[in-house]
Structures are given as C-alpha cells and as structure tokens.
Design a protein around this motif. Structure first.
Motif, short mmCIF file in Angstrom:
data_model
loop_
_atom_site.label_atom_id
_atom_site.label_comp_id
_atom_site.label_asym_id
_atom_site.label_seq_id
_atom_site.Cartn_x
_atom_site.Cartn_y
_atom_site.Cartn_z
N SER A 151 0.82 -1.19 0.00
CA SER A 151 0.00 0.00 0.00
C SER A 151 0.86 1.24 0.00
CB SER A 151 -0.97 -0.02 1.16
OG SER A 151 -0.27 -0.33 2.31
N PHE A 152 0.37 2.15 -0.73
CA PHE A 152 1.04 3.37 -1.09
C PHE A 152 1.10 4.29 0.12
CE2 PHE A 152 -0.02 7.59 -2.86
CZ PHE A 152 1.16 7.81 -3.51
N GLU A 188 1.82 3.90 3.04
CA GLU A 188 1.39 3.39 4.33
C GLU A 188 2.60 2.88 5.10
OE1 GLU A 188 -1.34 0.17 4.02
OE2 GLU A 188 -1.44 -0.07 6.18
N HIS A 231 18.90 3.29 -13.51
CA HIS A 231 17.81 2.82 -12.65
C HIS A 231 16.86 3.97 -12.33
CE1 HIS A 231 16.54 1.21 -8.46
NE2 HIS A 231 15.62 0.97 -9.36
N GLU A 232 15.64 3.86 -12.84
CA GLU A 232 14.69 4.95 -12.66
C GLU A 232 13.79 4.73 -11.45
OE1 GLU A 232 13.81 7.85 -14.14
OE2 GLU A 232 15.68 7.82 -15.27
N GLY A 287 2.49 -5.24 -11.06
CA GLY A 287 3.38 -4.81 -9.98
C GLY A 287 3.09 -3.41 -9.47
N VAL A 288 3.75 -3.10 -8.37
CA VAL A 288 3.57 -1.81 -7.72
C VAL A 288 4.89 -1.05 -7.81
CG1 VAL A 288 2.93 -0.67 -5.57
CG2 VAL A 288 2.05 -2.94 -6.08
N THR A 289 4.85 0.17 -8.33
CA THR A 289 6.05 1.00 -8.32
C THR A 289 6.27 1.52 -6.91
OG1 THR A 289 5.46 1.65 -10.53
CG2 THR A 289 7.22 2.88 -9.50
N PHE A 298 7.30 3.75 -3.85
CA PHE A 298 7.39 5.15 -3.50
C PHE A 298 8.76 5.41 -2.89
CE2 PHE A 298 6.59 8.33 -0.14
CZ PHE A 298 6.21 9.38 -0.95
N ASP A 324 12.37 3.03 -1.96
CA ASP A 324 13.00 1.71 -2.15
C ASP A 324 13.25 0.97 -0.85
OD1 ASP A 324 12.93 2.02 -4.78
OD2 ASP A 324 15.08 2.10 -5.13
N PHE A 374 10.75 0.63 -19.55
CA PHE A 374 9.59 1.26 -18.91
C PHE A 374 9.59 2.76 -19.23
CE2 PHE A 374 10.46 -2.56 -16.57
CZ PHE A 374 9.20 -3.09 -16.34
N GLN A 401 -5.62 1.34 -13.79
CA GLN A 401 -5.37 2.33 -12.75
C GLN A 401 -6.68 2.95 -12.25
OE1 GLN A 401 -2.03 2.91 -11.95
NE2 GLN A 401 -2.94 3.90 -10.19
N THR A 428 -7.54 2.76 4.72
CA THR A 428 -6.54 2.19 3.84
C THR A 428 -6.22 3.15 2.70
OG1 THR A 428 -7.59 0.12 4.29
CG2 THR A 428 -6.02 0.15 2.50
N PRO A 429 -5.00 3.62 2.59
CA PRO A 429 -4.68 4.47 1.46
C PRO A 429 -4.57 3.59 0.24
CG PRO A 429 -2.75 4.15 2.81
CD PRO A 429 -3.83 3.32 3.41
N GLY A 430 -5.20 3.94 -0.80
CA GLY A 430 -5.23 3.04 -1.93
C GLY A 430 -4.59 3.67 -3.15
N TRP A 431 -5.13 3.35 -4.27
CA TRP A 431 -4.64 3.86 -5.53
C TRP A 431 -5.35 5.16 -5.81
CZ3 TRP A 431 -1.04 0.90 -8.10
CH2 TRP A 431 -0.83 -0.36 -7.56
N CYS A 432 -4.66 6.06 -6.52
CA CYS A 432 -5.36 7.27 -6.90
C CYS A 432 -5.59 7.28 -8.40
CB CYS A 432 -4.65 8.51 -6.41
SG CYS A 432 -2.89 8.43 -6.53
N PRO A 471 -5.50 8.30 -12.31
CA PRO A 471 -4.29 8.61 -13.08
C PRO A 471 -3.91 10.08 -13.08
CG PRO A 471 -5.58 7.03 -14.25
CD PRO A 471 -6.39 7.42 -13.06
N TRP A 494 8.21 10.42 -7.74
CA TRP A 494 8.69 9.07 -8.01
C TRP A 494 9.98 9.04 -8.81
CZ3 TRP A 494 4.18 5.16 -8.92
CH2 TRP A 494 3.38 5.18 -7.79
N ARG A 495 10.12 9.97 -9.71
CA ARG A 495 11.32 9.97 -10.53
C ARG A 495 12.49 10.47 -9.70
NH1 ARG A 495 10.79 6.80 -14.80
NH2 ARG A 495 8.60 6.81 -15.34
N LYS A 496 13.58 9.73 -9.78
CA LYS A 496 14.71 10.11 -8.94
C LYS A 496 15.47 11.28 -9.55
CE LYS A 496 15.62 5.83 -6.63
NZ LYS A 496 16.40 4.61 -6.68
#
Lengths: 538, 198
Positions: free
Chosen positions: A104-105, A107, A336-337, A347-349, A351, A353, A372, A438, B178-182, B184, B195-197
């Motif tokens: 879970s995102f 969390e 590595h992105e 899969g789950v990306t 947030f 690592d 990707f 999504q 529960t935090p879920g998906w948002c 798009p 998310w992008r480094k």
C-alpha cells in the motif's frame, strides 16, 4: 531408451479447457533464467512486517535487545489471517518501528528490525519422517506452526485455506506453476531445480486437504521445468496439465477454468466448486516444513531489469531490504529509474525503495527508461472494444472506465467492478493509451475506503449511544441513592433522639465515674504522702 | 296527545352511543395519525443520522450527531457539519430535496481526519478529558495516567480544551483508512514530483 520414451510420451497431459480473454505480451524471462537459484549473503538488517492480511497486527514475542536464533518463533498471529514469523537468521532485535510496506502506497506498518550478527546460529530442526501416518488436521496444525503460506502473492496463510476447504469436500487440488506475468521466473526456476521436493510437498498438501485428485498445472512454454516435473512425477499419481501460455493464465480463477471448465462464481472462492489451489512455492515450503522441519523463513525472488548486471533468482530471507538485493545484482544507478515489486503488469512501483521482501514478493524489477518509458498521453476512448475482448473476467472495461471517471459507485457495482482481478490486460491493449486498470484500482480503493468509513461511523454511533445510555443510568442511580439516603435519615431520627439521650446519660455516667476515680486517687496520694512523711519522721 | 313515534329515551341513548363511538373513532384516527407521523419522523431522523459522520464533535451546535439529525428533520440547515464536508451536504440535500450549499464557516472548516494523542509523561490524571469524550475512547483513573484508544477516537477535539495541562495533541491519522490507488490524473502529478529520482 525406455527412459527417453517415457519422457516423450504425453501420458500425463490432460485435456485443457478454453479460458476467456487474455493477452500474449513479451516474456522478458530469459535473462533471469540463465543462472541457478542462489542463496543471498546475510544482509546487515532484516525488517519483518507485523501486519496480517486482515490489517490486524501479529503479536510480537520478543522485545528490543533480545538475542534470537535462526528458526526461533518471534511473532504469533492474532487471527486466522496471519502466519507466525520465525527469525530468518540469528541476531539481536534492534528496534520495533514503523516502516513502509510494499502493497500500500504511503502506508507504514510496524516491523521487527533484526540486527544480523552473521553467525547464523540456529535452533535444531524437527523433521517428521512418519508424516504419512498423520491426520489432515495434525498436518494443518504443523504447517501453521511452521508459518507456511502467503507465498503466492495474496498473503493468505495456507492452513487457513486448508481449513476452509476442510468444511467442503475438496475434489481437486491444483498446484499452480503457471507463472504468466512478464519478468517473473521464480516458480519456473524452482520447478526446474526442486521438482522432486515439489511433488513430495504436493502429496503432503493433498494429504492435508483430503483432496481426491491432485494436478500440477504448468505453462506449456516452460520446457526445462516440464521435463523436470515429468521425471519427478514418473511414479506418482499426481497428474501434469500443460496450460497454453497467455496472460493471465496463472490467475486462480483462470486456472480453475482451464483445468475443470467450470467458472468460480462471482464474489466466490474456488472452494465453492470444491477446488483448492496452491502455489508451487507453497508446495515446496510444505515439503521443507514437514520433511526437513524447516520453518518458512525464505522464498525465491526474481531480480530483473536492464540496470542489473546479473539478473537472477535468489533464495531470499524474509525481511531482506530491497536496496541490498539490487546492489547484490550490480545495479546501475544511472539507468535505474524506479523499482517495481511484482511483475510488469500487476506490480507496484515503489514510492520509497527502503522496503523489505515479504512473503508475497516474488519479483523485484529495476526499471529503466528503456523498458519502462514514460506513459504516453492519454487519448479519448474510441470504443473499439479491444479491452472487452481481452478481459479474463468478462467485464466491460470501457463502461467501467466511464463510470469510474464520473465516480458513479452504483453503476460500477452493477457492472461487477469487484470481479476485476486487476490484471492490466485492458490497459495493455488500449490503443488510446488509457491506463484503465489504474482507474479500476482507484475506484476499488475508494469503494473500500467508503465501506471502512461507514463501518467506523456505525461503530462510533454505537459507542455514543451506549455512553448516552450509561450517563442516563448513572444519573438515575445517583438520584435513587440520594432518595434512599434522605429516606434513611428520616427513619433514623427517632432512634437517633433516643440514642442521643442515652448517649448523654452514658457520657454523664462516664464523667461521674472519672470524677470519682480522680477524687479517689487524689485521696490515695495524700494518704501515701502522709505515710511517707510519717515514715521519714520516724 | 298522541304518543310520539320515536321513543325519546331510546333515541337519546342511541344518539349518545353514536356520538361516543364516533368520537372514539376520531380519537383513534388522530392518535394513529400522530403515531404514524412520529414514526416517519423517526425514520427520517435515522436516515439523516446514517449520513452524518458520527464524530459526535458538536461543532454543529448540537450535542451529537443524532440530536443534529433530529434538528435537521425539523428544518435546521444541513451545512453545519465540518467533519462531513461537502460530501455529507450533497448526500443530505439529495435526501431532503434541498439545494446544495457550501459549508457554513461559522461552524468550522473541513480538515483531514485526526486522532487525539495524550503526551503521557505530562498527564496529571485529572479525568476531565475522560468526562468530555463522547465515545468513551479515553482510558484512565483519578491521579493515574490516561491514554486514548486510537481505534475508537473520532477526532472530535472535545478533550483538548478541558485538559488543564494541555497534554493532548491532535495528530493526522492516515493509517485508519486504507490508502489506496489514486486516479491517473492525481497519480501523474505525484509521479512527476516524487517518483522519478532524476
């Protein structure tokens, strides 16, 4: 020659039924299949999540500073949805703290952090050589104690599943080896190397579930694994079924449909049609738990992706941090992105690592822009209907998409959104680049949140009403008490007067007594004094 | 004199009897009507109460959610519930066939869900917060440390003011839901920002 003939004959294969929908994406499996499964070196720390599948917490049996040995029980489940945790290696409990989890995102959940001492001291194993004579319930109890389960990705403990099927008469046990998602090769590598152990594990599971028949279902493109399985199954009653390779063929519902031709009812479980499904990982873990006596402390995890110099399958201890694994494979930080846990479609990306390998983590992908790339812009839906063709659950993704955008929960329910298995086939084929899955995941999550919120407010309402009732009762009680007190006082007045006069008399008597005693003692003293003076004079 | 055709005494009795029975019937009707109205009122209050968030915070000016629901059923404004936010207002107006309004700022503003946390070293054990809590979510005894049962806390804020040593904090509780998906659109902005480094 006899041996070869037996290999070539397809005596094990059974007819396969057609499944609905599905896609055939590129595999990307060959890279991680080049080498054998390897155990990882010991990381510096292990982070073991205390979260159960139902959101409740496992009960920790250790406190900070304790020394633990490998295989030692360190946490027990509080409900049927949890599996006990054993220490994966020896060390000291460093802290019990909140950390990010994969599924879970944003969390955070409580984790036990073990500082590894590197000595790998272990508690002795307790193998069971005579397991064939055990009853089903004894086997289930043993599997529960050894913490088997949750390896397939749903985090559902195997003993719970077995107990569920105990109630219904299980006819068929399917051992699922159809790993259909791109990049993941953990099951294929396991079957290739440990086929005999898996067959023994399948027999144990069959004994524990009292299933009449057992089948190993495997994707027909895994040639090495199929050969190994055919050899291992040569003297067994367990059958082998080759499932045509497509995605998602390895889903629970899809595999039941392919093997039996029946569909699992909407909102139901395979146990509703007397089928039990277990993963090959679980079969292997069951073998280790019973025959070797090894508690479930590790799993096979695929590491894949272009930034990794040596993608391969590892036997990873639960709680190993993902950055440690990436470094082990020679991760190229420049390309590595992001990191994906699970396959490329479901899969789950991550947030962050800094997440540990859990029971359900079968794959970690180091994603680069090469494989990707950034998502192309989302265009309008042209109602081509491709998504409906590939949907394995026979849903209408374009309808769901429209209702999901307008957040129309009633219509979403009408269109059976809850049957969506979130496989992502619809997003894969969409010519307008709409990330359909999504939307569905988001809608499902908001629906879940609404249900949880309404349950919570119902609970609050109950507590508020109970408090009101309690306050009312307290008030009445205090009123009654007051009334009783005043009543008591009024009835007591006569006797009080009586007693008061009596007390006065008593006091007067006492005073007179004291006076008498005083005068007596004074007389005595003067007499004594006179005696003394008399004596001294004499 | 001719004897009257109608027996007067009998007629009188008949008249009285008919009157009494009619009035009884009317009374029963009226009673029934009141009872039915009362039941309908109760049902409506229940329905309204279901839509309210049940935090029991009293920001609406009533003692709790049910008293406010009762007031709404008698014509009170629906835009006085800050924890419910605009969603609750929309639900209430659809139920009552009313026009949607914005939240009345006099009663407070919508905030994220928070729970009360007692700084336990500083608690002096005065039991004032225990008495203030509308859902009995605070545990403790006189001159003993108190603590909030986080799973039961509605985030109503009512325990903060009575505390004489100010040892209660309101802390955002993300983990409860529960935090879920948002969706798009929201995700893309997150993706680009976090998310992008590179």
């Amino acid at each position: 020659m006899n041996f070869l003939a037996r290999l070539l004959s397809s005596q094990h294969s059974t007819a396969v039924h057609k499944t609905t929908g599905g896609i055939t994406p590129a595999h990307f499996k060959e890279h991680s299949l080049r080498s054998q499964i390897m155990p990882t070196p010991l990381p510096e720390e292990l982070w073991l999540s205390l979260k159960q599948r139902d959101g409740k917490m496992l009960e920790s049996l250790v406190s900070v500073g304790d020394r633990v040995l490998k295989n030692q029980l360190i946490a027990t489940p509080t409900t049927a949805y949890g599996a006990p945790i054993h220490a994966p290696t020896s060390g000291q409990i460093k802290e019990i703290t909140a950390k990010h989890v994969v599924n879970s995102f944003a969390e955070r959940q409580l984790h036990i952090v073990i500082a590894v001492d590197g000595q790998d001291k272990f508690e002795p194993l307790q193998p069971m050589t005579q397991y064939q004579s055990l009853s089903a319930s004894q086997l289930i109890e043993k599997l529960h104690d050894q913490g088997v389960g949750g390896l397939a990705g749903t985090d559902f403990p195997t003993p719970g599943k077995l107990n569920l099927t105990m109630q219904s008469q299980t006819q068929l046990l399917i051992i699922n080896a159809c790993e259909c998602e791109p990049f993941i090769t953990a099951d294929e590598a396991l079957v290739r190397e440990k086929a005999e152990q898996i067959v023994l594990g399948a027999e144990i599971l069959q004994q524990a579930s009292n299933a009449e028949k057992c089948i190993v279902a495997i994707a027909n493109e895994m040639s090495d694994a199929i050969q190994a399985l055919k050899l291992a199954l040569a003297n067994s009653v367990i059958e082998l079924v080759l499932i045509p390779t497509k995605y998602p063929a390895g889903g629970e519902r899809q595999i039941v449909q392919a093997v039996t031709g029946k569909e699992v009812p909407s909102g139901g479980l395979p146990s509703d049609i007397n089928v039990l499904i277990q993963n090959v990982d679980t079969a292997y873990a069951a073998y280790r738990a019973i025959v070797i006596g090894q508690p479930c402390i590790s799993r096979i995890t695929t590491l894949a992706g272009t930034p990794l110099k040596t993608p391969k399958n590892f036997e990873v201890l639960f709680g190993t941090p993902i950055p440690f694994l990436l470094e082990l494979c020679g991760n190229d930080v420049l390309t590595h992105e992001s990191t994906i846990v699970g396959g490329s479609l479901m899969g789950v990306t991550l947030f962050d690592d800094n997440v540990a390998i859990s029971r359900a983590t079968n794959c970690v992908i180091a994603a680069s822009l090469k494989w990707f790339p950034d998502l192309p812009a989302e265009l309008a839906c042209i109602r081509c209907g491709d998504c409906a063709d590939v949907c394995p659950a026979k849903l209408l993704p374009q309808q769901l998409y429209a209702f999901s955008r307008s957040q129309d929960s009633e219509n979403l329910e009408d269109q059976n959104l809850s049957d969506c298995i979130e496989c992502g086939a619809c997003s894969y084929v969409c010519p307008s680049n709409i990330p359909l899955v999504q939307y569905f995941r988001a809608s499902k999550a908001t629906e879940l949140a609404q249900v949880q919120q309404s349950q919570l407010s119902e609970h609050w309402q109950e507590r508020y009403q109970y408090r009101q009732y309690r306050l009312k009762k307290d008030k009445e009680e205090s009123k009654n008490r007051k009334a009783r007190l005043t009543k008591d006082r009024s009835t007591k007045t006569d006797s009080a007067d009586f007693s008061r006069s009596k007390a006065k008399a008593d006091i007067a008597a006492a005073v007179s007594r004291v006076k008498k005693r005083k005068t007596e003692s004074a007389l005595r003293k003067t007499q004594e004094a006179q005696d003394v003076t008399g004596k001294s004079q004499t | 004199m001719e004897t009257p055709f109608v027996n007067t005494t009998a007629a009188t009795y008949l008249f009285i009897g008919v009157t009494i029975s009619f009035s009884l019937y009317a009374l029963a009707k009226v009673y029934h009507w009141f009872k039915k109205r009362h039941q309908q009122q109760r049902l409506l209050v229940d329905k309204i109460n279901q839509l309210l968030p049940q935090t029991q915070c009293g920001q609406c000016g009533y003692e709790g959610c049910r008293p406010y629901a009762r007031a709404i059923s008698k014509g009170e404004q629906v835009n006085q519930c800050p924890p419910g936010g605009i969603e609750t207002i929309v639900k209430l107006t659809t139920l009552l066939n009313d026009q949607v309004k914005t939240l009345n700022p006099a009663h407070g503003e919508f905030e994220v869900f928070k729970v009360a946390v007692i700084r336990e070293d500083e608690c002096i054990g005065c039991t004032k917060c225990i008495k203030a809590c509308p859902v009995d979510a605070i545990l403790g005894g006189p001159k003993l440390m108190h603590t909030v049962i986080a799973a039961e806390c509605t985030g109503c804020d009512l325990c903060v003011d009575p505390c004489p040593v100010d040892c209660i904090d309101m802390i955002p509780a993300l983990a409860n839901i529960t935090p879920g998906w948002c969706l798009p659109d929201d995700l893309n902005s997150l993706h680009n920002s976090l998310w992008r480094k590179s």
